[in-house]
Design a protein around this motif. Structure first.
Motif, mmCIF file in Angstrom:
data_model
loop_
_atom_site.group_PDB
_atom_site.id
_atom_site.type_symbol
_atom_site.label_atom_id
_atom_site.label_comp_id
_atom_site.label_asym_id
_atom_site.label_seq_id
_atom_site.Cartn_x
_atom_site.Cartn_y
_atom_site.Cartn_z
ATOM 1 N N LEU A 344 0.851 -1.236 -0.093
ATOM 2 C CA LEU A 344 0.135 -0.052 0.093
ATOM 3 C C LEU A 344 0.735 1.149 -0.050
ATOM 4 C CD1 LEU A 344 -2.651 -1.033 2.734
ATOM 5 C CD2 LEU A 344 -3.063 -0.934 0.216
ATOM 6 N N LEU A 345 1.992 1.331 0.748
ATOM 7 C CA LEU A 345 2.704 2.396 0.937
ATOM 8 C C LEU A 345 3.535 2.862 -0.489
ATOM 9 C CD1 LEU A 345 4.351 1.901 4.733
ATOM 10 C CD2 LEU A 345 2.780 3.772 3.738
ATOM 11 N N ASN A 346 3.994 1.600 -1.026
ATOM 12 C CA ASN A 346 4.538 1.551 -2.524
ATOM 13 C C ASN A 346 3.701 2.102 -3.179
ATOM 14 O OD1 ASN A 346 6.905 0.636 -1.652
ATOM 15 N ND2 ASN A 346 6.177 -1.599 -2.238
ATOM 16 N N ILE A 347 2.370 1.899 -3.532
ATOM 17 C CA ILE A 347 1.409 2.598 -4.442
ATOM 18 C C ILE A 347 1.393 4.038 -3.972
ATOM 19 C CG2 ILE A 347 -1.141 2.609 -5.418
ATOM 20 C CD1 ILE A 347 -1.095 -0.525 -4.507
ATOM 21 N N ALA A 348 1.219 4.360 -2.765
ATOM 22 C CA ALA A 348 0.881 5.766 -2.212
ATOM 23 C C ALA A 348 2.072 6.700 -2.779
ATOM 24 C CB ALA A 348 0.576 5.622 -0.654
ATOM 25 N N LYS A 349 3.119 6.209 -2.659
ATOM 26 C CA LYS A 349 4.541 6.818 -3.059
ATOM 27 C C LYS A 349 4.475 7.118 -4.848
ATOM 28 C CE LYS A 349 7.236 5.060 0.883
ATOM 29 N NZ LYS A 349 8.223 4.339 1.057
ATOM 30 N N ILE A 350 3.830 6.364 -5.306
ATOM 31 C CA ILE A 350 3.963 6.384 -6.731
ATOM 32 C C ILE A 350 2.833 7.091 -7.417
ATOM 33 C CG2 ILE A 350 4.013 5.054 -8.797
ATOM 34 C CD1 ILE A 350 5.636 2.924 -7.350
ATOM 35 N N SER A 351 1.596 6.806 -6.802
ATOM 36 C CA SER A 351 0.442 7.229 -7.304
ATOM 37 C C SER A 351 0.166 8.982 -7.371
ATOM 38 C CB SER A 351 -1.031 6.673 -6.599
ATOM 39 O OG SER A 351 -2.133 7.187 -7.200
ATOM 40 N N PRO A 352 -0.334 9.407 -8.572
ATOM 41 C CA PRO A 352 -0.472 10.741 -8.643
ATOM 42 C C PRO A 352 -1.973 11.182 -8.417
ATOM 43 C CG PRO A 352 -0.536 9.986 -10.780
ATOM 44 C CD PRO A 352 -0.165 8.798 -9.729
ATOM 45 N N CYS A 353 -2.815 9.991 -8.105
ATOM 46 C CA CYS A 353 -4.325 10.077 -7.710
ATOM 47 C C CYS A 353 -4.424 10.254 -6.528
ATOM 48 C CB CYS A 353 -4.843 8.693 -8.542
ATOM 49 S SG CYS A 353 -6.549 8.604 -7.978
ATOM 50 N N ASP A 354 -5.158 11.480 -6.081
ATOM 51 C CA ASP A 354 -5.321 11.736 -4.651
ATOM 52 C C ASP A 354 -6.418 10.733 -4.070
ATOM 53 O OD1 ASP A 354 -3.802 13.926 -4.543
ATOM 54 O OD2 ASP A 354 -4.955 14.966 -5.589
ATOM 55 N N LYS A 355 -7.277 10.300 -4.740
ATOM 56 C CA LYS A 355 -8.478 9.544 -4.249
ATOM 57 C C LYS A 355 -7.987 8.374 -4.026
ATOM 58 C CE LYS A 355 -13.050 7.886 -5.283
ATOM 59 N NZ LYS A 355 -13.994 7.961 -6.348
ATOM 60 N N MET A 356 -6.758 7.586 -4.905
ATOM 61 C CA MET A 356 -6.292 6.445 -4.455
ATOM 62 C C MET A 356 -5.431 6.436 -3.090
ATOM 63 S SD MET A 356 -4.119 3.888 -7.246
ATOM 64 C CE MET A 356 -5.209 4.364 -8.484
ATOM 65 N N ARG A 357 -4.791 7.506 -2.966
ATOM 66 C CA ARG A 357 -3.898 7.816 -1.952
ATOM 67 C C ARG A 357 -4.632 8.028 -0.536
ATOM 68 N NH1 ARG A 357 -0.208 12.180 -1.929
ATOM 69 N NH2 ARG A 357 -1.740 13.207 -3.288
ATOM 70 N N LEU A 358 -5.839 8.567 -0.591
ATOM 71 C CA LEU A 358 -6.866 8.719 0.405
ATOM 72 C C LEU A 358 -7.121 7.350 0.682
ATOM 73 C CD1 LEU A 358 -8.877 10.646 1.868
ATOM 74 C CD2 LEU A 358 -10.578 10.290 0.165
ATOM 75 N N CYS A 359 -7.675 6.491 -0.069
ATOM 76 C CA CYS A 359 -8.227 5.111 0.164
ATOM 77 C C CYS A 359 -7.091 4.362 0.775
ATOM 78 C CB CYS A 359 -8.606 4.303 -1.038
ATOM 79 S SG CYS A 359 -8.874 2.672 -0.861
ATOM 80 N N ILE A 360 -5.985 4.431 0.383
ATOM 81 C CA ILE A 360 -4.645 3.870 1.013
ATOM 82 C C ILE A 360 -4.447 4.119 2.482
ATOM 83 C CG2 ILE A 360 -2.162 3.471 0.931
ATOM 84 C CD1 ILE A 360 -2.625 3.663 -2.044
ATOM 85 N N TYR A 361 -4.329 5.365 2.602
ATOM 86 C CA TYR A 361 -4.081 5.877 4.118
ATOM 87 C C TYR A 361 -5.457 5.348 5.023
ATOM 88 C CZ TYR A 361 -0.289 8.796 2.320
ATOM 89 O OH TYR A 361 0.839 9.270 1.891
ATOM 90 N N ALA A 362 -6.573 5.564 4.592
ATOM 91 C CA ALA A 362 -7.714 5.105 5.297
ATOM 92 C C ALA A 362 -7.503 3.455 5.696
ATOM 93 C CB ALA A 362 -9.096 5.377 4.483
ATOM 94 N N THR A 363 -6.807 2.761 4.719
ATOM 95 C CA THR A 363 -6.912 1.433 4.889
ATOM 96 C C THR A 363 -5.667 1.009 5.869
ATOM 97 O OG1 THR A 363 -7.494 0.944 2.679
ATOM 98 C CG2 THR A 363 -6.360 -0.896 3.827
ATOM 99 N N LEU A 364 -4.592 1.717 5.713
ATOM 100 C CA LEU A 364 -3.490 1.478 6.859
ATOM 101 C C LEU A 364 -3.980 1.841 8.258
ATOM 102 C CD1 LEU A 364 -0.687 3.223 4.616
ATOM 103 C CD2 LEU A 364 -0.705 0.799 5.515
ATOM 104 N N GLY A 365 -4.772 3.012 8.214
ATOM 105 C CA GLY A 365 -5.343 3.172 9.511
ATOM 106 C C GLY A 365 -6.227 2.095 10.179
ATOM 107 N N GLU A 366 -6.909 1.508 9.212
ATOM 108 C CA GLU A 366 -7.743 0.147 9.863
ATOM 109 C C GLU A 366 -6.659 -0.779 10.148
ATOM 110 O OE1 GLU A 366 -10.915 0.227 10.433
ATOM 111 O OE2 GLU A 366 -11.409 1.939 9.623
#
Length: 670
Positions: A344-366
């Motif tokens: 998840l962190l690898n995708i968040a670092k690469i992704s230019p898509c804010d919606k995708m990063r928002l989803c990733i951070y919410a998942t990591l929080g869970e």
């Protein structure tokens, strides 16, 4: 050349022979596809509108002879690309203008096109390919501009596609063709792709708007295609590296359709039971989703605007994983996937898509505990991302951040606001005042502020806002039960000393032997537990009807008048602000706490771990109910028993919790 555009379009309406005209129009559009000039659309809007309607009328003609003429096909493919650019790249053009250009004239026109589609016996009829392009573009527009989903024409298209294509044996026939590996490319016909790709995508976009009067329920849709869908996903995610472009498109939009059905149906457990009858089946499906997001070649194709299948499949799969985590039943399994946070962190670092990063951070929080979140400093990145998006959405007249509605952002914030590390980040960046500023427009913020108010730094920030505190004291008299509950909860957390509350009865007389503290999602089990304890002879307090009035004072009274607090542990219990306040108060008042475990695989974490880590608990998921009850009765009677499970965690050395453990014999049966 552009100066002749209006004249060229006029020729389409007045002449029956216009091959040269078609070529010139195509050249002008090709130039626009390179330059992306908004002024062209503004200047020639009326002519473009005529061209778009001419094309829809062309599709609905009885004759298909135009398909055999290269000039027609070249123009239509160029216009399709022009429309895609119009949707994705012309951000300064109003959505209403785009919609007027893209939408067909009439429902009759749509019906004729569908009838022609159904009459053809050619699986690779070029007409199907061309019509699919138009519907795909229309769907792309609707995803970005969901407010147009409720137009009469779009509702009609979705009902027609659902009834005549998706809910048919032919749809499942095409799905079953995907039940083999490796696949022959010959199965990917134009008609098959229209069913599996175009119709699935179109309907999924519609279902995300949660229509209230659709022809089918989410359960009916899932029951129809769900089993075939799962088999396709389980089979082909083992060989992602061999996927063709067509297979990627099919799987992308099948996942999207299934996800939209779950979203539309409020993520009910009854939906997933249709296709995942066992725990093992669900775990296998989760593994398949993880294989998709773990496929690194997809990462290089991620765009900000959801303009390719790689971006769509990653985004939708990430949201499915987030929804599974938030549901709680299989959070234990996600937490067992050791490499998932790194993925998840690898995708968040690469992704230019804010919606995708928002989803990733919410998942990591869970899936990560507070300690891990602090170590990775995820809450720092997530907090800044959340509030940058909030503030931009708030300033935008549409109340959106790049097509993400502010309400969706707030729902994500509600979930992560219960995480202690994230609470501290919000305190550090001092964003409480911003939330207070917009809380009247979005009542969900009161629930968020209640969650945040468990943090001591945020408590100080709230107390310093005297006008807001004054407002909270009056809100319960003016608002509905939900706002009243949130207001009482915030005010309760801001009280320095609850012992002085006049509503409490503090003496040695106890009205109840046991108070059951539980999440209302576990109500059925807790009713059974309550009945059993009453039958044994205990005096038991439980809130079955969700208290009204000042629920916090009522809760405090119940705790003060009980000898033992029975904490019914589950993921939903940990996530509940009310349960947290209840358990915290019992701990502060040094009332004996007896935890019981209701959710299989759940391990206490966060604030709940802090309270119960040195306590014995009875595992109702490991033993039959009758046996677990015997173990519970022993624990209620004595301070230490041997035949129970211990929480397999330890607190940090500096934390030393001691809870008075007094045994209480049950009252004799009357």
């Amino acid at each position: 050349m552009e100066n002749n555009f209006e004249q060229l379009i006029a020729t389409l309406q007045t002449s029956s022979s216009y091959n040269d005209c078609l070529c010139e129009i195509r050249c002008i559009l090709e130039k626009q596809n390179s330059e992306l000039s908004s002024s062209f659309i503004s200047q020639f809007y009326q002519s473009i509108l005529i061209l778009e309607h001419w094309t829809w009328q062309l599709f609905s003609q009885n004759s298909h002879q135009w398909i055999e003429k290269p000039n027609y096909l070249e123009l239509i493919h160029t216009l399709a690309l022009f429309n895609k650019n119009l949707i994705v790249n012309y951000e300064d053009i109003e959505a209403s203008t785009k919609g007027s250009l893209l939408f067909p004239d009439t429902i009759d026109c749509i019906n004729v096109i569908f009838e022609k589609f159904e009459k053809t016996n050619d699986e690779n009829d070029p007409f199907i390919v061309i019509v699919s392009l138009w519907y795909d573009n229309l769907c792309c527009f609707l995803y970005i501009n969901a407010e147009f989903e409720m137009s009469t024409i779009i509702i009609h298209i979705n009902n027609y596609m659902a009834r005549n294509y998706i809910m048919t044996d032919q749809y499942n026939f095409y799905l079953k063709q995907l039940h083999q590996s490796p696949l022959s490319q010959s199965i990917f016909t134009a008609k098959q792709l229209f069913y599996i790709k175009t119709c699935s995508l179109f309907l999924s976009t519609y279902l995300y708007t949660k229509p209230s009067d659709f022809l089918y329920t989410s359960e009916e849709l899932i029951h129809h295609f769900g089993a075939n869908y799962v088999q396709v996903i389980l089979l082909h995610t083992c060989t992602i590296e061999s996927w063709s472009t067509q297979l990627l498109a099919c799987i992308t939009h099948l996942i999207t359709l299934f996800a939209s059905c779950c979203w539309w149906g409020e993520e009910k457990r009854s939906q997933t039971k249709i296709v995942f009858p066992t725990e093992l089946a669900t775990c296998e499906y989760i593994n398949a989703l993880i294989r998709i997001i773990d496929y690194k070649p997809f990462y290089q194709s991620i765009t900000t605007k959801r303009s390719n299948d790689q971006t769509i499949i990653l985004e939708v799969t990430l949201y499915r994983i987030l929804n599974i985590a938030q549901n709680g039943d299989f959070l234990w399994f996600l937490r067992s996937k050791i490499s998932l946070p790194d993925t998840l962190l690898n995708i968040a670092k690469i992704s230019p898509c804010d919606k995708m990063r928002l989803c990733i951070y919410a998942t990591l929080g869970e899936i990560l505990c507070d300690e891990n979140l602090k170590e990775l400093k995820i809450s720092d990145s997530a907090g800044s991302l959340f509030f940058n998006m909030f503030e931009e959405a708030w300033q935008n007249p549409s109340k959106k951040f790049k097509q993400i509605p502010i309400l969706l952002l707030l729902k994500c914030l509600l979930n992560v606001s219960k995480i202690d590390a994230f609470q501290q980040q919000i305190a550090d960046i001092n964003k409480v005042s911003f939330l207070i500023e917009i809380c009247d427009q979005y009542p969900i913020i009161y629930d968020i502020l209640w969650a945040l108010s468990f943090n001591h730094n945020i408590q100080e920030q709230l107390r310093s806002n005297t006008s807001f505190i004054t407002k909270l004291t009056y809100l319960p008299k003016e608002c509905d039960n939900q706002i009243r509950k949130f207001s009482y909860g915030i005010l309760w957390n801001l009280e320095i000393n609850h012992e002085n509350s006049r509503t409490l009865v503090i003496n040695n007389e106890k009205t109840f032997d046991i108070m059951i503290s539980y999440s209302h999602q576990d109500k059925i089990f807790c009713k059974k537990l309550y009945d059993e304890l009453i039958n044994i002879g205990y005096r038991v307090w439980i809130d079955f009807d969700q208290m009204h009035g000042n629920i916090m004072d009522a809760m405090a009274q119940a705790i003060e008048q009980s000898n033992i607090i029975l904490i019914c542990m589950s993921e939903q219990y940990r996530r509940s602000n009310y349960c947290r306040a209840e358990a915290n108060y019992a701990f502060q008042r040094r009332i004996k706490i007896v935890p019981i475990l209701l959710q299989q695989h759940y391990k206490p974490d966060g604030w709940l771990l802090f309270l119960v880590s040195q306590l014995i608990y009875v595992n109702f998921t490991k033993y039959e109910f009758s046996q677990a009850m015997k173990m519970l009765i022993k624990e209620l009677k004595a301070s230490v028993i041997n035949d129970v499970c211990l929480v397999n965690v330890k607190l940090k050395e500096e934390v030393n919790i001691t809870i008075p453990m007094t045994s209480i014999p049950p009252e004799p049966l009357s």
